[in-house]
Design a protein around this motif. Structure first.
Motif, PDB file in Angstrom:
ATOM      1  N   MET A   1       0.854  -1.181   0.000  1.00 30.28           N
ATOM      2  CA  MET A   1       0.000   0.000   0.000  1.00 30.28           C
ATOM      3  C   MET A   1       0.895   1.239   0.000  1.00 30.28           C
ATOM      4  O   MET A   1       1.876   1.303   0.728  1.00 30.28           O
ATOM      5  CB  MET A   1      -0.891  -0.031   1.240  1.00 30.28           C
ATOM      6  CG  MET A   1      -1.985   0.985   1.250  1.00 30.28           C
ATOM      7  SD  MET A   1      -3.206   0.877  -0.074  1.00 30.28           S
ATOM      8  CE  MET A   1      -3.863  -0.753   0.154  1.00 30.28           C
ATOM      9  N   TRP A   2       0.525   2.215  -0.800  1.00 30.50           N
ATOM     10  CA  TRP A   2       1.266   3.462  -0.912  1.00 30.50           C
ATOM     11  C   TRP A   2       0.346   4.637  -0.613  1.00 30.50           C
ATOM     12  O   TRP A   2      -0.859   4.551  -0.834  1.00 30.50           O
ATOM     13  CB  TRP A   2       1.815   3.640  -2.333  1.00 30.50           C
ATOM     14  CG  TRP A   2       2.964   2.760  -2.674  1.00 30.50           C
ATOM     15  CD1 TRP A   2       4.274   3.128  -2.734  1.00 30.50           C
ATOM     16  CD2 TRP A   2       2.915   1.387  -3.047  1.00 30.50           C
ATOM     17  NE1 TRP A   2       5.046   2.057  -3.103  1.00 30.50           N
ATOM     18  CE2 TRP A   2       4.239   0.961  -3.297  1.00 30.50           C
ATOM     19  CE3 TRP A   2       1.893   0.441  -3.175  1.00 30.50           C
ATOM     20  CZ2 TRP A   2       4.561  -0.329  -3.677  1.00 30.50           C
ATOM     21  CZ3 TRP A   2       2.205  -0.850  -3.544  1.00 30.50           C
ATOM     22  CH2 TRP A   2       3.523  -1.218  -3.792  1.00 30.50           C
ATOM     23  N   GLU A   3       0.950   5.710  -0.150  1.00 33.20           N
ATOM     24  CA  GLU A   3       0.235   6.978  -0.022  1.00 33.20           C
ATOM     25  C   GLU A   3       0.997   8.019  -0.814  1.00 33.20           C
ATOM     26  O   GLU A   3       2.215   8.114  -0.715  1.00 33.20           O
ATOM     27  CB  GLU A   3       0.117   7.425   1.438  1.00 33.20           C
ATOM     28  CG  GLU A   3      -0.949   6.721   2.201  1.00 33.20           C
ATOM     29  CD  GLU A   3      -1.251   7.358   3.540  1.00 33.20           C
ATOM     30  OE1 GLU A   3      -2.359   7.122   4.034  1.00 33.20           O
ATOM     31  OE2 GLU A   3      -0.406   8.083   4.084  1.00 33.20           O
ATOM     32  N   LEU A   4       0.256   8.778  -1.572  1.00 32.74           N
ATOM     33  CA  LEU A   4       0.819   9.842  -2.398  1.00 32.74           C
ATOM     34  C   LEU A   4       0.211  11.152  -1.928  1.00 32.74           C
ATOM     35  O   LEU A   4      -1.014  11.271  -1.822  1.00 32.74           O
ATOM     36  CB  LEU A   4       0.461   9.588  -3.866  1.00 32.74           C
ATOM     37  CG  LEU A   4       0.961  10.575  -4.893  1.00 32.74           C
ATOM     38  CD1 LEU A   4       2.482  10.513  -4.971  1.00 32.74           C
ATOM     39  CD2 LEU A   4       0.347  10.276  -6.236  1.00 32.74           C
ATOM     40  N   THR A   5       1.060  12.120  -1.600  1.00 37.42           N
ATOM     41  CA  THR A   5       0.574  13.408  -1.092  1.00 37.42           C
ATOM     42  C   THR A   5       1.027  14.530  -2.003  1.00 37.42           C
ATOM     43  O   THR A   5       2.178  14.572  -2.417  1.00 37.42           O
ATOM     44  CB  THR A   5       1.089  13.657   0.341  1.00 37.42           C
ATOM     45  OG1 THR A   5       0.624  12.601   1.185  1.00 37.42           O
ATOM     46  CG2 THR A   5       0.598  14.983   0.890  1.00 37.42           C
ATOM     47  N   LYS A   6       0.098  15.416  -2.314  1.00 35.09           N
ATOM     48  CA  LYS A   6       0.403  16.606  -3.120  1.00 35.09           C
ATOM     49  C   LYS A   6      -0.068  17.826  -2.342  1.00 35.09           C
ATOM     50  O   LYS A   6      -1.119  17.804  -1.708  1.00 35.09           O
ATOM     51  CB  LYS A   6      -0.309  16.525  -4.465  1.00 35.09           C
ATOM     52  CG  LYS A   6       0.059  17.646  -5.402  1.00 35.09           C
ATOM     53  CD  LYS A   6       0.267  17.137  -6.800  1.00 35.09           C
ATOM     54  CE  LYS A   6       0.627  18.236  -7.755  1.00 35.09           C
ATOM     55  NZ  LYS A   6       2.052  18.533  -7.776  1.00 35.09           N
ATOM     56  N   GLN A   7       0.710  18.873  -2.383  1.00 36.91           N
ATOM     57  CA  GLN A   7       0.387  20.119  -1.681  1.00 36.91           C
ATOM     58  C   GLN A   7       0.033  21.214  -2.678  1.00 36.91           C
ATOM     59  O   GLN A   7       0.472  21.188  -3.818  1.00 36.91           O
ATOM     60  CB  GLN A   7       1.581  20.607  -0.855  1.00 36.91           C
ATOM     61  CG  GLN A   7       1.966  19.712   0.267  1.00 36.91           C
ATOM     62  CD  GLN A   7       3.086  20.318   1.111  1.00 36.91           C
ATOM     63  OE1 GLN A   7       3.343  21.516   1.055  1.00 36.91           O
ATOM     64  NE2 GLN A   7       3.733  19.491   1.897  1.00 36.91           N
ATOM     65  N   PHE A   8      -0.755  22.162  -2.180  1.00 36.90           N
ATOM     66  CA  PHE A   8      -0.970  23.398  -2.929  1.00 36.90           C
ATOM     67  C   PHE A   8      -1.180  24.517  -1.924  1.00 36.90           C
ATOM     68  O   PHE A   8      -1.468  24.287  -0.764  1.00 36.90           O
ATOM     69  CB  PHE A   8      -2.132  23.285  -3.929  1.00 36.90           C
ATOM     70  CG  PHE A   8      -3.510  23.135  -3.332  1.00 36.90           C
ATOM     71  CD1 PHE A   8      -4.361  24.218  -3.195  1.00 36.90           C
ATOM     72  CD2 PHE A   8      -3.977  21.885  -2.947  1.00 36.90           C
ATOM     73  CE1 PHE A   8      -5.640  24.076  -2.684  1.00 36.90           C
ATOM     74  CE2 PHE A   8      -5.260  21.721  -2.429  1.00 36.90           C
ATOM     75  CZ  PHE A   8      -6.088  22.820  -2.298  1.00 36.90           C
ATOM     76  N   ARG A   9      -1.009  25.734  -2.395  1.00 31.34           N
ATOM     77  CA  ARG A   9      -1.126  26.913  -1.532  1.00 31.34           C
ATOM     78  C   ARG A   9      -2.152  27.876  -2.101  1.00 31.34           C
ATOM     79  O   ARG A   9      -2.362  27.924  -3.315  1.00 31.34           O
ATOM     80  CB  ARG A   9       0.222  27.611  -1.396  1.00 31.34           C
ATOM     81  CG  ARG A   9       1.259  26.756  -0.700  1.00 31.34           C
ATOM     82  CD  ARG A   9       2.631  27.434  -0.645  1.00 31.34           C
ATOM     83  NE  ARG A   9       3.610  26.542  -0.065  1.00 31.34           N
ATOM     84  CZ  ARG A   9       3.837  26.414   1.238  1.00 31.34           C
ATOM     85  NH1 ARG A   9       3.161  27.137   2.100  1.00 31.34           N
ATOM     86  NH2 ARG A   9       4.750  25.568   1.684  1.00 31.34           N
ATOM     87  N   PHE A  10      -2.767  28.625  -1.197  1.00 27.86           N
ATOM     88  CA  PHE A  10      -3.675  29.684  -1.626  1.00 27.86           C
ATOM     89  C   PHE A  10      -3.716  30.770  -0.559  1.00 27.86           C
ATOM     90  O   PHE A  10      -3.422  30.525   0.607  1.00 27.86           O
ATOM     91  CB  PHE A  10      -5.082  29.146  -1.938  1.00 27.86           C
ATOM     92  CG  PHE A  10      -5.796  28.491  -0.792  1.00 27.86           C
ATOM     93  CD1 PHE A  10      -6.721  29.198  -0.026  1.00 27.86           C
ATOM     94  CD2 PHE A  10      -5.580  27.163  -0.487  1.00 27.86           C
ATOM     95  CE1 PHE A  10      -7.404  28.587   1.015  1.00 27.86           C
ATOM     96  CE2 PHE A  10      -6.261  26.535   0.553  1.00 27.86           C
ATOM     97  CZ  PHE A  10      -7.165  27.251   1.306  1.00 27.86           C
TER      98      PHE A  10
END
Length: 121
Positions: A1-10
């Motif tokens: 099992m993998w977890e993929l995390t992506k960030q963004f800013r506002f």
């Protein structure tokens, strides 16, 4: 099992009534927000990816544009513009991209964050 995390800013402004911060939170004020979206799964054998990062980026960009440089109190689907509601709002708009496990919203300048793990039940 993998977890993929992506960030963004506002960047966004809001007002909050009825908090212990009183007038400071009732006046219009802004924050720099950082969001983290995490998807869990097994990589597709054909692509080697849990989720196509291009599709994830497109979906995130739609959400970011909805929030960035906006007065959050005017976003009807958000409700009261708290960290809790922001994390739920982002979840609801990205849940179609894959097995979302969490959405976190951070206000780093305030040393605050909130994580939503999806509807329970």
């Amino acid at each position: 099992m993998w977890e993929l995390t992506k960030q963004f800013r506002f960047e966004a402004a809001h007002t909050l009534k009825g908090t212990t911060f009183g007038e400071a939170s009732e006046e219009i004020h802004g924050h720099s927000f950082r969001a983290e979206v995490t998807v869990r799964g097994t990589p597709d054998p054909a692509t080697g990816m849990v989720v196509d990062l291009g599709l994830l980026q497109r979906a995130i960009e739609e959400v970011r544009l909805t929030l960035d440089h906006k007065f959050l109190n005017k976003i009807e689907a958000l409700g009261t513009p708290t960290l809790e509601n922001l994390s739920r709002f982002v979840w609801e708009r990205l849940q179609h991209i894959g097995k979302l496990t969490r959405v976190s919203i951070h206000r780093d300048s305030c040393n605050e964050s909130c994580t939503y793990y999806g509807p329970q039940g």
